[in-house]
Design a protein around this motif. Structure first.
Motif, PDB file in Angstrom:
ATOM      1  N   ALA A  97       3.401  -0.840 -13.276  1.00 57.25           N
ATOM      2  CA  ALA A  97       3.106  -1.478 -11.986  1.00 57.25           C
ATOM      3  C   ALA A  97       2.312  -0.538 -11.093  1.00 57.25           C
ATOM      4  CB  ALA A  97       4.400  -1.897 -11.300  1.00 57.25           C
ATOM      5  N   LEU A  98       2.638   0.750 -11.152  1.00 61.42           N
ATOM      6  CA  LEU A  98       1.907   1.736 -10.368  1.00 61.42           C
ATOM      7  C   LEU A  98       0.462   1.821 -10.819  1.00 61.42           C
ATOM      8  CD1 LEU A  98       1.983   3.982  -8.223  1.00 61.42           C
ATOM      9  CD2 LEU A  98       2.661   5.571 -10.025  1.00 61.42           C
ATOM     10  N   ALA A  99       0.242   1.792 -12.142  1.00 63.03           N
ATOM     11  CA  ALA A  99      -1.117   1.854 -12.663  1.00 63.03           C
ATOM     12  C   ALA A  99      -1.918   0.621 -12.282  1.00 63.03           C
ATOM     13  CB  ALA A  99      -1.081   2.002 -14.185  1.00 63.03           C
ATOM     14  N   VAL A 100      -1.291  -0.553 -12.336  1.00 63.10           N
ATOM     15  CA  VAL A 100      -1.975  -1.788 -11.977  1.00 63.10           C
ATOM     16  C   VAL A 100      -2.364  -1.785 -10.504  1.00 63.10           C
ATOM     17  CG1 VAL A 100      -1.697  -4.286 -11.755  1.00 63.10           C
ATOM     18  CG2 VAL A 100      -0.856  -3.113 -13.788  1.00 63.10           C
ATOM     19  N   ALA A 101      -1.508  -1.212  -9.666  1.00 59.10           N
ATOM     20  CA  ALA A 101      -1.781  -1.197  -8.221  1.00 59.10           C
ATOM     21  C   ALA A 101      -2.694  -0.055  -7.802  1.00 59.10           C
ATOM     22  CB  ALA A 101      -0.469  -1.091  -7.446  1.00 59.10           C
ATOM     23  N   ALA A 102      -2.929   0.916  -8.683  1.00 58.10           N
ATOM     24  CA  ALA A 102      -3.639   2.129  -8.281  1.00 58.10           C
ATOM     25  C   ALA A 102      -5.043   1.845  -7.790  1.00 58.10           C
ATOM     26  CB  ALA A 102      -3.689   3.113  -9.448  1.00 58.10           C
ATOM     27  N   GLY A 138     -14.476  -9.191 -11.471  1.00 59.82           N
ATOM     28  CA  GLY A 138     -13.978  -9.136 -10.108  1.00 59.82           C
ATOM     29  C   GLY A 138     -14.997  -8.590  -9.137  1.00 59.82           C
ATOM     30  N   GLY A 139     -15.883  -7.712  -9.614  1.00 57.10           N
ATOM     31  CA  GLY A 139     -16.915  -7.155  -8.752  1.00 57.10           C
ATOM     32  C   GLY A 139     -17.963  -8.161  -8.335  1.00 57.10           C
ATOM     33  N   SER A 140     -17.933  -9.361  -8.954  1.00 55.58           N
ATOM     34  CA  SER A 140     -18.912 -10.398  -8.611  1.00 55.58           C
ATOM     35  C   SER A 140     -18.370 -11.390  -7.595  1.00 55.58           C
ATOM     36  CB  SER A 140     -19.325 -11.151  -9.879  1.00 55.58           C
ATOM     37  OG  SER A 140     -18.243 -11.920 -10.387  1.00 55.58           O
ATOM     38  N   LYS A 141     -17.224 -11.097  -6.993  1.00 56.35           N
ATOM     39  CA  LYS A 141     -16.662 -12.007  -5.986  1.00 56.35           C
ATOM     40  C   LYS A 141     -17.648 -12.238  -4.848  1.00 56.35           C
ATOM     41  CE  LYS A 141     -12.942  -9.650  -4.938  1.00 56.35           C
ATOM     42  NZ  LYS A 141     -13.065  -8.462  -5.815  1.00 56.35           N
ATOM     43  N   LEU A 154      -9.402 -13.338  -2.806  1.00 53.59           N
ATOM     44  CA  LEU A 154      -9.516 -13.274  -4.260  1.00 53.59           C
ATOM     45  C   LEU A 154      -9.206 -11.898  -4.839  1.00 53.59           C
ATOM     46  CD1 LEU A 154     -12.568 -15.553  -5.111  1.00 53.59           C
ATOM     47  CD2 LEU A 154     -10.135 -16.101  -4.950  1.00 53.59           C
ATOM     48  N   GLY A 155      -9.089 -10.871  -3.996  1.00 54.69           N
ATOM     49  CA  GLY A 155      -8.713  -9.556  -4.510  1.00 54.69           C
ATOM     50  C   GLY A 155      -7.359  -9.594  -5.192  1.00 54.69           C
ATOM     51  N   MET A 156      -6.435 -10.394  -4.681  1.00 50.43           N
ATOM     52  CA  MET A 156      -5.126 -10.531  -5.299  1.00 50.43           C
ATOM     53  C   MET A 156      -5.244 -11.089  -6.718  1.00 50.43           C
ATOM     54  SD  MET A 156      -1.901 -12.841  -3.940  1.00 50.43           S
ATOM     55  CE  MET A 156      -2.832 -14.393  -4.021  1.00 50.43           C
ATOM     56  N   ILE A 157      -6.264 -11.933  -6.958  1.00 51.38           N
ATOM     57  CA  ILE A 157      -6.469 -12.544  -8.268  1.00 51.38           C
ATOM     58  C   ILE A 157      -7.154 -11.569  -9.224  1.00 51.38           C
ATOM     59  CG2 ILE A 157      -7.573 -14.454  -9.470  1.00 51.38           C
ATOM     60  CD1 ILE A 157      -5.210 -15.228  -7.655  1.00 51.38           C
ATOM     61  N   THR A 158      -8.197 -10.906  -8.768  1.00 48.35           N
ATOM     62  CA  THR A 158      -8.920  -9.986  -9.656  1.00 48.35           C
ATOM     63  C   THR A 158      -8.130  -8.719  -9.946  1.00 48.35           C
ATOM     64  OG1 THR A 158     -10.114  -9.054  -7.756  1.00 48.35           O
ATOM     65  CG2 THR A 158     -11.165 -10.857  -8.949  1.00 48.35           C
ATOM     66  N   ASP A 159      -7.083  -8.430  -9.159  1.00 49.77           N
ATOM     67  CA  ASP A 159      -6.224  -7.279  -9.446  1.00 49.77           C
ATOM     68  C   ASP A 159      -5.468  -7.435 -10.769  1.00 49.77           C
ATOM     69  OD1 ASP A 159      -6.977  -5.887  -7.228  1.00 49.77           O
ATOM     70  OD2 ASP A 159      -5.195  -6.352  -6.047  1.00 49.77           O
ATOM     71  N   PHE A 160      -5.389  -8.634 -11.301  1.00 52.48           N
ATOM     72  CA  PHE A 160      -4.727  -8.848 -12.586  1.00 52.48           C
ATOM     73  C   PHE A 160      -5.406  -8.046 -13.701  1.00 52.48           C
ATOM     74  CE2 PHE A 160      -2.446 -11.988 -10.419  1.00 52.48           C
ATOM     75  CZ  PHE A 160      -1.549 -12.648 -11.240  1.00 52.48           C
ATOM     76  N   TYR A 192       1.537  -4.122 -20.670  1.00 51.21           N
ATOM     77  CA  TYR A 192       1.038  -5.081 -19.691  1.00 51.21           C
ATOM     78  C   TYR A 192      -0.230  -5.718 -20.265  1.00 51.21           C
ATOM     79  CZ  TYR A 192      -1.389  -6.921 -15.579  1.00 51.21           C
ATOM     80  OH  TYR A 192      -2.061  -7.730 -14.697  1.00 51.21           O
ATOM     81  N   PHE A 193      -0.343  -7.050 -20.141  1.00 50.93           N
ATOM     82  CA  PHE A 193      -1.534  -7.773 -20.569  1.00 50.93           C
ATOM     83  C   PHE A 193      -1.993  -8.670 -19.435  1.00 50.93           C
ATOM     84  CE2 PHE A 193       1.080  -7.066 -24.339  1.00 50.93           C
ATOM     85  CZ  PHE A 193       0.179  -6.410 -25.185  1.00 50.93           C
ATOM     86  N   GLY A 194      -3.297  -8.714 -19.204  1.00 50.32           N
ATOM     87  CA  GLY A 194      -3.843  -9.564 -18.160  1.00 50.32           C
ATOM     88  C   GLY A 194      -5.119 -10.230 -18.625  1.00 50.32           C
ATOM     89  N   GLY A 195      -5.370 -11.444 -18.144  1.00 48.23           N
ATOM     90  CA  GLY A 195      -6.591 -12.163 -18.474  1.00 48.23           C
ATOM     91  C   GLY A 195      -7.131 -12.889 -17.267  1.00 48.23           C
ATOM     92  N   LEU A 196      -8.462 -13.010 -17.191  1.00 49.51           N
ATOM     93  CA  LEU A 196      -9.128 -13.619 -16.041  1.00 49.51           C
ATOM     94  C   LEU A 196     -10.299 -14.461 -16.513  1.00 49.51           C
ATOM     95  CD1 LEU A 196     -10.176 -11.920 -12.713  1.00 49.51           C
ATOM     96  CD2 LEU A 196     -11.917 -12.980 -14.141  1.00 49.51           C
ATOM     97  N   TYR A 197     -10.501 -15.622 -15.861  1.00 50.52           N
ATOM     98  CA  TYR A 197     -11.680 -16.460 -16.109  1.00 50.52           C
ATOM     99  C   TYR A 197     -12.287 -16.844 -14.771  1.00 50.52           C
ATOM    100  CZ  TYR A 197     -14.672 -20.387 -17.269  1.00 50.52           C
ATOM    101  OH  TYR A 197     -15.757 -21.229 -17.377  1.00 50.52           O
ATOM    102  N   LYS A 198     -13.629 -16.789 -14.718  1.00 52.56           N
ATOM    103  CA  LYS A 198     -14.350 -17.140 -13.491  1.00 52.56           C
ATOM    104  C   LYS A 198     -15.446 -18.148 -13.789  1.00 52.56           C
ATOM    105  CE  LYS A 198     -18.234 -15.571 -11.702  1.00 52.56           C
ATOM    106  NZ  LYS A 198     -19.293 -14.642 -11.257  1.00 52.56           N
ATOM    107  N   TYR A 199     -15.545 -19.157 -12.929  1.00 54.90           N
ATOM    108  CA  TYR A 199     -16.690 -20.072 -12.975  1.00 54.90           C
ATOM    109  C   TYR A 199     -17.286 -20.145 -11.574  1.00 54.90           C
ATOM    110  CZ  TYR A 199     -19.573 -24.225 -13.020  1.00 54.90           C
ATOM    111  OH  TYR A 199     -20.640 -25.082 -12.875  1.00 54.90           O
ATOM    112  N   GLY A 200     -18.607 -20.020 -11.509  1.00 58.19           N
ATOM    113  CA  GLY A 200     -19.269 -20.082 -10.215  1.00 58.19           C
ATOM    114  C   GLY A 200     -20.511 -20.942 -10.270  1.00 58.19           C
ATOM    115  N   HIS A 201     -20.917 -21.438  -9.108  1.00 54.04           N
ATOM    116  CA  HIS A 201     -22.123 -22.258  -8.994  1.00 54.04           C
ATOM    117  C   HIS A 201     -22.865 -21.864  -7.726  1.00 54.04           C
ATOM    118  CE1 HIS A 201     -24.784 -25.741  -9.344  1.00 54.04           C
ATOM    119  NE2 HIS A 201     -24.613 -25.911  -8.045  1.00 54.04           N
ATOM    120  N   ARG A 202     -24.162 -21.701  -7.860  1.00 51.01           N
ATOM    121  CA  ARG A 202     -25.001 -21.329  -6.714  1.00 51.01           C
ATOM    122  C   ARG A 202     -26.130 -22.332  -6.591  1.00 51.01           C
ATOM    123  NH1 ARG A 202     -25.833 -16.475  -8.087  1.00 51.01           N
ATOM    124  NH2 ARG A 202     -27.903 -16.608  -9.024  1.00 51.01           N
ATOM    125  N   ASP A 203     -26.430 -22.740  -5.355  1.00 48.85           N
ATOM    126  CA  ASP A 203     -27.533 -23.665  -5.102  1.00 48.85           C
ATOM    127  C   ASP A 203     -28.856 -23.061  -5.529  1.00 48.85           C
ATOM    128  OD1 ASP A 203     -25.885 -25.568  -4.121  1.00 48.85           O
ATOM    129  OD2 ASP A 203     -26.356 -25.245  -2.012  1.00 48.85           O
TER     130      ASP A 203
END
Length: 353
Positions: A7-12, A145-148, A127-133, A245-256
Motif C-alpha cells: 500500500a505504501l508503494a502504491v501511494a508513493a 494516466g499522464g494523458s488525463k 481522475l487521479g484517484m483512478i489512475t493511481d491504480f 498487488y495487481f492493477g489494470g486500467l482502460y481509457k477511451y477518449g474522444h476529441r472534436d
C-alpha cells in the motif's frame, strides 16, 4: 511479509511525504504541519544534442541528467464547528534546473468528518484517484494516466469535492472558465470543464473497482473559431493478495475536430497493467502501458506510448528509500525519433520529512 508496504508503494507516487509531516504548531482547535521530500535522481537516456534540428535527424548521446527535486508542503487546519474543520494546503516543488519550479498545490476549504471536503484553488481533479491504480512506480509514471485531461488532473481555478462513505470514495470537480486571453487572436487560452470518479473497495476481498469521466472545452487553438470539446472515460480494477498487488486500467477518449477543413475527429484508447511484490523491506513493481490516437476519417492511428517499466525500491525506514528504475520503450524510432523512443534508466534516493 507486510501487506502494508505494498500500500505504501502504491501511494508513493501520489503523496509527497505528508504521512511523515511534522506538526510544528498545535492547540485545542488548530494545527500546522510541514512535510515534503528531498529526492536525488540521475537519469540515463538518449538526449538530443540539437533540439532545433528536425526530429528524425537529431543526433543523440547517452547522457546522465540530474533531475533531482525537493517538495515542501504546509498543511493547516482549524476546528470551526463540531466535526468541521477549515483547511489550507500548499506545496512547492523545486527542481535542479531551477527553470521548472512550480506551486503544485494551493487551496483552502472546509472538511466535514461526516460529509467530506470541498476546496478551491490549485487542487487535484477527480481522475487521479483512478489512475493511481496503475501509477505505482518509484519513478516511471502511468503512460495512460499522464494523458488525463487538464480539468481532471491537478490544476488551478478548481472547485473540488471528495468524500468517503464506508467502502465508497466519490470525487467531483469543476474548473471554471478563466479570464486569460490570447493577445493575437483575442480568444481565451485555457481549458474549462469537469470530472468525476468513484472507487469502491469490495469488503475484505482485496478487490477494488473504479470508474471516472471527464469533459473539457479546449480554448487553446488559435485558428479555431469554436471551442473544441474532449471527453474521457476510465475504468480500473485492482486485487491485493498477500504480498502481491495487481492493477489494470482502460481509457477511451474522444476529441472534436482538430482540423476544421477535413473535420478529422480523433478517438484515443489506452490500457495499462501494473503489478507489485513485497519482499521484506524491498518492493518490486512493473507496468506495461499502451496508448494510441485514431483519426476517424482515415482509420489510421498514431502510437503515443508503448512501454514496459520495472523498478525495485528498498525502504530503510518510513523516511528513507533508494530505488532503481528501467523503462523499455517500444515506440518506433523511425516514426517518433530516437529521443522519443529511447529507453531510460533512473537511480534515486528519497528522504521524506
Amino acid at each position: 511479509m507486510n501487506k502494508n508496504l505494498i500500500a505504501l508503494a502504491v501511494a508513493a507516487a501520489t503523496f509527497s511525504g505528508a504521512a511523515s509531516a511534522a506538526t510544528v504548531y498545535s492547540d485545542d482547535t488548530s494545527s500546522l504541519a510541514i512535510g515534503g521530500r528531498v529526492e536525488a535522481r540521475a537519469l540515463l537516456s538518449e538526449n538530443a544534442k540539437n533540439e532545433n534540428a528536425p526530429l528524425l535527424t537529431q543526433q543523440t548521446s547517452n547522457d546522465v541528467t540530474d533531475i533531482s527535486r525537493v517538495r515542501v508542503n504546509i498543511d493547516a487546519k482549524t476546528q470551526i464547528a463540531d466535526g468541521v474543520q477549515g483547511i489550507g494546503y500548499f506545496e512547492r516543488e523545486f527542481k535542479s534546473d531551477n527553470a521548472n519550479d512550480e506551486n503544485r498545490y494551493m487551496y483552502a476549504g472546509v472538511n466535514s468528518d461526516k460529509y467530506g471536503q470541498i476546496v478551491y484553488g490549485k487542487a487535484d481533479g477527480s481522475l487521479g484517484m483512478i489512475t493511481d491504480f496503475t501509477d505505482i512506480m518509484a519513478y516511471a509514471g502511468s503512460v495512460v494516466g499522464g494523458s488525463k485531461l487538464a480539468v481532471s488532473d491537478r490544476t488551478s481555478n478548481n472547485l473540488a469535492y471528495s468524500g468517503t462513505f464506508n467502502n465508497l470514495t466519490f470525487k467531483a470537480n469543476y474548473v471554471f472558465d478563466g479570464a486569460a486571453y490570447n493577445d493575437t487572436t483575442g480568444q481565451k487560452t485555457n481549458q474549462n470543464g469537469f470530472s468525476t470518479a468513484a472507487k469502491y473497495t469490495v469488503g475484505d476481498t482485496g478487490l477494488a473497482l473504479g470508474v471516472g469521466y471527464a469533459q473539457q472545452k479546449d480554448q487553446t487553438a488559435a485558428n479555431n473559431s469554436v471551442n473544441q470539446t474532449s471527453k474521457q472515460t476510465f475504468a480500473v480494477a485492482s486485487y491485493t493478495v498477500g504480498d502481491l498487488y495487481f492493477g489494470g486500467l482502460y481509457k477511451y477518449g474522444h476529441r472534436d475536430a482538430t482540423n476544421l477543413v477535413t473535420n478529422d475527429l480523433t478517438d484515443s484508447q489506452g490500457y495499462e497493467f501494473a503489478a507489485a511484490y513485497t519482499m521484506g523491506k524491498a518492493v518490486f513493481t512493473t507496468t506495461y502501458g499502451f496508448m494510441k490516437d485514431e483519426r476517424n476519417t482515415s482509420g489510421a492511428y498514431d502510437e503515443l506510448a508503448n512501454a514496459v517499466s520495472v523498478d525495485g525500491t528498498y525502504y530503510f525506514n518510513s523516511n528513507f528509500r533508494t530505488y532503481a528504475s528501467y523503462t523499455y520503450n517500444m515506440l518506433d524510432k523511425n516514426k517518433v525519433g530516437k529521443v522519443a523512443a529511447s529507453d531510460q534508466v533512473v537511480l534515486g534516493a528519497r528522504y521524506d520529512f
